[in-house]
Design an enzyme around this catalytic site. Structure first.
Site, mmCIF file in Angstrom:
data_model
loop_
_atom_site.group_PDB
_atom_site.id
_atom_site.type_symbol
_atom_site.label_atom_id
_atom_site.label_comp_id
_atom_site.label_asym_id
_atom_site.label_seq_id
_atom_site.Cartn_x
_atom_site.Cartn_y
_atom_site.Cartn_z
ATOM 1 N N CYS A 101 1.704 26.612 5.775
ATOM 2 C CA CYS A 101 1.870 27.036 7.164
ATOM 3 C C CYS A 101 0.703 27.933 7.566
ATOM 4 O O CYS A 101 0.528 29.022 7.000
ATOM 5 C CB CYS A 101 3.197 27.780 7.335
ATOM 6 S SG CYS A 101 3.498 28.362 9.016
ATOM 7 N N ILE A 102 -0.078 27.499 8.544
ATOM 8 C CA ILE A 102 -1.221 28.308 8.985
ATOM 9 C C ILE A 102 -0.749 29.569 9.709
ATOM 10 O O ILE A 102 -1.483 30.558 9.759
ATOM 11 C CB ILE A 102 -2.163 27.505 9.889
ATOM 12 C CG1 ILE A 102 -1.449 27.086 11.184
ATOM 13 C CG2 ILE A 102 -2.709 26.289 9.163
ATOM 14 C CD1 ILE A 102 -2.371 26.500 12.220
#
Length: 327
Positions: free
Chosen positions: A126-127
């Site tokens: 997850c950025i």
């Protein structure tokens, strides 16, 4: 295990968005709808602040928690009869081995190209948390999504409610500055509420099935291959709805929305649908003995006692179960 903090542009954007939404909700939406110093205003401000703090707390923990590293000494034990599931490669059928990390992969572990290492029970990278979502931080990530979705929907309701104030009074008090706040807040809250709602629903589905995002996509391929071969695919880690919930969120229901993770174990082994409970042989013996007792009580000729009971005494059913003769 905690990760060292480092600068991330997406995380900075999230923090600024949280701060903007919180300030506009407290000092604009609640103040204009109820009055910040009124009883309804104070109550809504306290509730929204609590939800916002819980969101920030879980978000911080999700960022700083290491999702789970594969021990360098890990070696799969294929002779362990207590672990009936060993994941293998689709091509060749060998045990999964990571060439980049130079070690075997435990069940449900995958290599992350961004983190450049294998992650235990990896769901996705997850950025927005600048981290992988894996074994050690999956629950806290899920709890963050829950609180964030509630906070966004709550703020959106307050935004809409504050628009119901007297338009003439609103025009005299606000001017262009409030219009700008409303436009920016609406552009943030509407897509965020929709996106977080969809994301929350998706992960609720995954938890009920005891799957990760990666396992869902792998399961789709496995299901298609099984159908072509005339078989039925079953996810091996699906052990029942309630057991799936307690496996992911913990055994205590009241702690499901708390950032606790002391129950998760090592991440090298997980319950499967093929595990045999240790109490099952004893349960089978008990039920078999109870059936014999009922038959003897209802049979005045005691026909079954002479033919069946000696064999039960000589060889208990639990022994037959352990030898694999009873399934």
């Amino acid at each position: 295990m905690k990760r060292p903090p480092s600068f991330s542009l997406p995380v900075t954007v999230v923090v600024l968005a949280i701060l903007y939404i919180y300030l506009s909700t407290i000092f604009v939406f609640i103040d204009r709808w109820f009055g910040l110093m009124s009883s309804p205003g104070i109550m809504n401000a306290v509730v929204f602040t609590a939800i916002a703090l819980l969101s920030v707390l879980n978000y911080t923990i999700a960022i700083l928690t290491d999702p789970g590293r594969v021990p360098s000494s890990f070696m799969p034990d294929i002779e362990d009869c207590g672990n009936p599931v060993h994941e293998i490669k689709r091509k060749g059928g060998d045990l999964r081995y990571c060439q980049k990390c130079s070690h075997f992969k435990p069940p449900r572990a995958h290599h992350c190209r961004v983190c450049r290492r294998c992650v235990l029970r990896m769901d996705h990278h997850c950025i927005w948390i600048s981290n992988c979502v894996g074994h050690a931080n999956y629950k806290v990530f899920f709890v963050f999504v829950v609180y964030a979705a509630i906070a966004c929907i709550y703020s959106l309701v307050l935004l809409v409610g504050s628009l119901t104030v007297d338009p003439l009074k609103d025009e005299l008090q606000s001017g262009d500055s409030f219009r700008t706040i409303y436009v920016i807040s609406g552009l943030l809250l509407v897509p965020l509420s929709a996106a977080l709602g969809v994301l929350l629903g998706w992960h609720v589905y995954l938890i009920l099935q005891n799957k990760t995002t990666i396992e869902y996509h792998e399961g789709v391929r496995a299901m298609l291959l099984a159908e072509k071969g005339g078989h039925v695919y079953k996810h091996p880690y699906d052990v029942g709805t309630y057991e799936n919930l307690t496996t992911v969120l913990g055994p205590r229901i009241f702690c499901w929305v708390c950032p606790t993770s002391g129950y998760i174990g090592s991440g090298l082994r997980f319950p499967t649908a093929y595990d045999i409970p240790i109490y099952l042989p004893q349960l089978v013996d008990f039920l078999f003995s109870l059936t014999l007792s009922l038959r003897r009580r209802n049979d005045p000729l005691n026909y079954h006692r002479a033919t069946i009971e000696p064999r039960v005494r000589e060889r208990p059913l639990s022994a037959m179960f352990q030898e694999g003769n009873v399934m």
